[in-house]
Design a protein around this motif. Sequence first.
Motif, mmCIF file in Angstrom:
data_model
loop_
_atom_site.group_PDB
_atom_site.id
_atom_site.type_symbol
_atom_site.label_atom_id
_atom_site.label_comp_id
_atom_site.label_asym_id
_atom_site.label_seq_id
_atom_site.Cartn_x
_atom_site.Cartn_y
_atom_site.Cartn_z
ATOM 1 N N THR A 157 0.816 -3.020 7.698
ATOM 2 C CA THR A 157 0.897 -2.575 6.302
ATOM 3 C C THR A 157 1.922 -3.400 5.536
ATOM 4 O O THR A 157 1.662 -3.847 4.409
ATOM 5 N N PHE B 248 -7.914 0.961 6.537
ATOM 6 C CA PHE B 248 -6.653 0.410 6.028
ATOM 7 C C PHE B 248 -6.631 0.507 4.512
ATOM 8 O O PHE B 248 -7.618 0.204 3.837
ATOM 9 N N ASP C 260 -3.859 -0.507 1.112
ATOM 10 C CA ASP C 260 -2.571 -1.058 0.683
ATOM 11 C C ASP C 260 -2.268 -0.535 -0.715
ATOM 12 O O ASP C 260 -2.991 0.311 -1.255
ATOM 13 N N GLN D 228 -3.048 5.703 9.003
ATOM 14 C CA GLN D 228 -2.465 4.630 8.184
ATOM 15 C C GLN D 228 -2.476 5.015 6.708
ATOM 16 O O GLN D 228 -1.501 4.798 5.988
ATOM 17 N N VAL E 47 0.835 5.631 4.142
ATOM 18 C CA VAL E 47 1.047 5.015 2.823
ATOM 19 C C VAL E 47 1.222 6.099 1.748
ATOM 20 O O VAL E 47 2.087 5.987 0.870
#
Lengths: 137, 111
Positions: free
Chosen positions: A45, B53, B55, B84, B88
């Motif tokens: 990440t 994933f 971001d 994940q 975040v």
Amino acid sequence: MAETRVHTLSMFAPPDDVDTVHNMLESVWSSAPQISMRDRVSFETALIELASNVIRHADGGGGVSCALTVEITADRIVGSLTDSGLAGNISLVAPSMPGELEESGRGLSIIHALVDEVDYDRCDDLNHWRISRKLES
Amino acid sequence: MDITVKDLGAGVAVLQLDGRLNMVTASCLRDHVGSAVASGQNRIAVDLAGIDFIDSSGLGALINGLKTARQAGGDLRIAAPNDQVKLVLQLTNMERLLTAYDSAETAFIDG
């Protein structure tokens, strides 16, 4: 003493992008089964946020060339990214999180939260980034 | 990343995402939410079960979609994030704004 493993990647964005980095990390993880899922997720990440920042902000119009090294030692995983782009804009101090309805501005905070060290140097018209995370014992 | 849109009726659309939600794919999510809202589906359930994933760019696209839906009198809710994605959301203090539901199909069952 545990062996140090080094993985390298050269890329040029565009056409390469952060998915190129993801693909490289897939091979890193498959060769390092001792690294915990939390360390993998945290490092990936942080590294993707760093690569995204470089691709988005360092490209002055002609693309950006990047050399990425991921090094795994007995107790650390280190990512070193060198790019040919404009001078870097990543704060070496963790910035505060933006307002919750802001759509950008969280990448640097995420990086700082997930690694122990963030270093930057500008030398010979190249940006040199380094992030390091201590592995869980 | 692939996006599949399912119309549940009553103005509810489920956007089923598969792949990575990052700077490469964030605009795709924004476009799909914009299209759904423009066609009258202002309650958007984003199924993250297939997302491995995310971001900060992907997070920004979810926030953009949330604002788009709310401006049309609706809402955007997320479902089934993996560890994940949860990490975040936690690091960015977004767990309250983007509360995770167990299932996209039932995210709007309370209205």
